[in-house]
Design a protein around this motif. Structure first.
Motif, PDB file in Angstrom:
ATOM      1  N   THR A 149      18.734  43.474  44.166  1.00  0.00           N
ATOM      2  CA  THR A 149      17.926  42.496  44.882  1.00  0.00           C
ATOM      3  C   THR A 149      18.813  41.311  45.234  1.00  0.00           C
ATOM      4  O   THR A 149      19.567  40.820  44.390  1.00  0.00           O
ATOM      5  CB  THR A 149      16.757  42.022  43.989  1.00  0.00           C
ATOM      6  OG1 THR A 149      16.025  43.182  43.565  1.00  0.00           O
ATOM      7  CG2 THR A 149      15.841  41.086  44.729  1.00  0.00           C
ATOM      8  N   LEU A 150      18.734  40.840  46.462  1.00  0.00           N
ATOM      9  CA  LEU A 150      19.519  39.679  46.866  1.00  0.00           C
ATOM     10  C   LEU A 150      19.050  38.432  46.128  1.00  0.00           C
ATOM     11  O   LEU A 150      17.855  38.273  45.854  1.00  0.00           O
ATOM     12  CB  LEU A 150      19.392  39.445  48.372  1.00  0.00           C
ATOM     13  CG  LEU A 150      20.120  40.433  49.277  1.00  0.00           C
ATOM     14  CD1 LEU A 150      19.690  40.241  50.728  1.00  0.00           C
ATOM     15  CD2 LEU A 150      21.623  40.294  49.148  1.00  0.00           C
ATOM     16  N   THR A 151      19.988  37.548  45.832  1.00  0.00           N
ATOM     17  CA  THR A 151      19.620  36.247  45.282  1.00  0.00           C
ATOM     18  C   THR A 151      18.822  35.490  46.344  1.00  0.00           C
ATOM     19  O   THR A 151      18.829  35.870  47.523  1.00  0.00           O
ATOM     20  CB  THR A 151      20.871  35.427  44.915  1.00  0.00           C
ATOM     21  OG1 THR A 151      21.608  35.171  46.121  1.00  0.00           O
ATOM     22  CG2 THR A 151      21.732  36.143  43.880  1.00  0.00           C
ATOM     23  N   ASP A 152      18.147  34.447  45.943  1.00  0.00           N
ATOM     24  CA  ASP A 152      17.354  33.675  46.911  1.00  0.00           C
ATOM     25  C   ASP A 152      18.221  33.166  48.052  1.00  0.00           C
ATOM     26  O   ASP A 152      17.836  33.253  49.221  1.00  0.00           O
ATOM     27  CB  ASP A 152      16.653  32.500  46.218  1.00  0.00           C
ATOM     28  CG  ASP A 152      15.534  32.947  45.304  1.00  0.00           C
ATOM     29  OD1 ASP A 152      15.062  34.102  45.437  1.00  0.00           O
ATOM     30  OD2 ASP A 152      15.125  32.141  44.441  1.00  0.00           O
ATOM     31  N   ARG A 153      19.387  32.631  47.736  1.00  0.00           N
ATOM     32  CA  ARG A 153      20.280  32.102  48.774  1.00  0.00           C
ATOM     33  C   ARG A 153      20.715  33.201  49.746  1.00  0.00           C
ATOM     34  O   ARG A 153      20.676  33.034  50.964  1.00  0.00           O
ATOM     35  CB  ARG A 153      21.520  31.465  48.134  1.00  0.00           C
ATOM     36  CG  ARG A 153      22.452  30.820  49.165  1.00  0.00           C
ATOM     37  CD  ARG A 153      23.876  30.661  48.658  1.00  0.00           C
ATOM     38  NE  ARG A 153      24.569  31.913  48.418  1.00  0.00           N
ATOM     39  CZ  ARG A 153      25.123  32.681  49.372  1.00  0.00           C
ATOM     40  NH1 ARG A 153      25.032  32.343  50.630  1.00  0.00           N
ATOM     41  NH2 ARG A 153      25.750  33.805  49.059  1.00  0.00           N
ATOM     42  N   ALA A 154      21.099  34.345  49.220  1.00  0.00           N
ATOM     43  CA  ALA A 154      21.542  35.449  50.069  1.00  0.00           C
ATOM     44  C   ALA A 154      20.391  35.991  50.910  1.00  0.00           C
ATOM     45  O   ALA A 154      20.564  36.313  52.088  1.00  0.00           O
ATOM     46  CB  ALA A 154      22.156  36.556  49.209  1.00  0.00           C
ATOM     47  N   ARG A 155      19.209  36.085  50.319  1.00  0.00           N
ATOM     48  CA  ARG A 155      18.039  36.564  51.061  1.00  0.00           C
ATOM     49  C   ARG A 155      17.716  35.617  52.211  1.00  0.00           C
ATOM     50  O   ARG A 155      17.437  36.053  53.333  1.00  0.00           O
ATOM     51  CB  ARG A 155      16.827  36.710  50.144  1.00  0.00           C
ATOM     52  CG  ARG A 155      15.558  37.112  50.915  1.00  0.00           C
ATOM     53  CD  ARG A 155      14.414  37.483  50.009  1.00  0.00           C
ATOM     54  NE  ARG A 155      14.288  38.910  49.826  1.00  0.00           N
ATOM     55  CZ  ARG A 155      14.045  39.797  50.791  1.00  0.00           C
ATOM     56  NH1 ARG A 155      13.956  39.426  52.031  1.00  0.00           N
ATOM     57  NH2 ARG A 155      13.910  41.074  50.522  1.00  0.00           N
ATOM     58  N   GLU A 156      17.750  34.322  51.961  1.00  0.00           N
ATOM     59  CA  GLU A 156      17.477  33.338  53.017  1.00  0.00           C
ATOM     60  C   GLU A 156      18.483  33.474  54.156  1.00  0.00           C
ATOM     61  O   GLU A 156      18.115  33.396  55.331  1.00  0.00           O
ATOM     62  CB  GLU A 156      17.503  31.925  52.438  1.00  0.00           C
ATOM     63  CG  GLU A 156      16.313  31.617  51.543  1.00  0.00           C
ATOM     64  CD  GLU A 156      16.466  30.322  50.764  1.00  0.00           C
ATOM     65  OE1 GLU A 156      17.446  29.567  51.008  1.00  0.00           O
ATOM     66  OE2 GLU A 156      15.612  30.065  49.897  1.00  0.00           O
ATOM     67  N   LEU A 157      19.747  33.693  53.812  1.00  0.00           N
ATOM     68  CA  LEU A 157      20.778  33.879  54.833  1.00  0.00           C
ATOM     69  C   LEU A 157      20.514  35.147  55.643  1.00  0.00           C
ATOM     70  O   LEU A 157      20.583  35.138  56.878  1.00  0.00           O
ATOM     71  CB  LEU A 157      22.155  33.953  54.165  1.00  0.00           C
ATOM     72  CG  LEU A 157      23.348  34.152  55.091  1.00  0.00           C
ATOM     73  CD1 LEU A 157      23.477  33.007  56.086  1.00  0.00           C
ATOM     74  CD2 LEU A 157      24.620  34.290  54.252  1.00  0.00           C
TER      75      LEU A 157
END
Length: 185
Positions: A149-157
């Motif tokens: 699962t992507l981290t929050d920062r990576a998911r937002e990007l």
């Protein structure tokens, strides 16, 4: 008219990091009004079905793990079987098509692999490529019950790139002169 996007995931393992990254990008595109589907090459889809899916979509996201600073052999195999509309090719499903790139890797050392695939898509196929592309390393993921699962920062990007890709795809689709450009050779 709705924009249709296809994620082509070139990981040999289904449901892995490349899939998670592609899914997040496509979720961002869906939030911008696009429809999206994912084709995992690990499932060994029929090569003709892959070509038809690429032809039918308005935009293609190529998501792949990075091996020795290059895309996976599964993505390379799809591209090797894809016509360019030159030298007797009867098909050119990527010609003038909007594309986006997501590479994944263990560390940031191979992030320039994105450039290699961008060159192939833009120069060899005359596809339009959303820049700068995405590269996610191991630190961009958390393990949620065995599911990457992507981290929050990576998911937002990734979602921001997805929204941009939906707009980019609509712009390319609405630009006949851009879609008419041909491969370099």
């Amino acid at each position: 008219m709705t924009i249709t996007l296809l994620g082509v995931v070139g990981s040999p393992s289904p449901g892995g990091r490349s899939f998670a990254a592609a899914r997040a990008l496509l979720d961002g595109a869906a939030a911008a009004g696009a429809t999206a589907d994912v084709l995992e090459l690990a499932d060994r889809p029929d090569p003709e079905a892959i070509q038809r899916a690429i032809e039918d979509a308005d935009g293609i996201v190529f998501a792949t793990p990075t091996y020795r600073a290059r895309s996976s052999s599964l993505v390379k195999g799809v591209l090797e079987n894809t016509g360019r509309g030159v030298a007797g090719d009867t098909r050119a499903p990527l010609l003038g098509k909007a594309t986006a790139i997501v590479h994944t890797g263990a560390t940031a050392h191979h992030f320039l692999a994105v450039d290699d695939l961008r060159d192939v898509l833009g120069g060899f196929f005359a596809a339009q490529v959303l820049s700068p592309g995405l590269y996610f390393e191991g630190a961009d993921y958390v393990d949620a019950d065995g599911i990457p699962t992507l981290t929050d920062r990576a998911r937002e990007l990734a979602e921001a790139h997805g929204r941009a890709f939906a707009e980019f795809t609509a712009a390319v689709r609405a630009a006949p002169a851009v879609r008419a450009l041909r491969p370099l050779l």
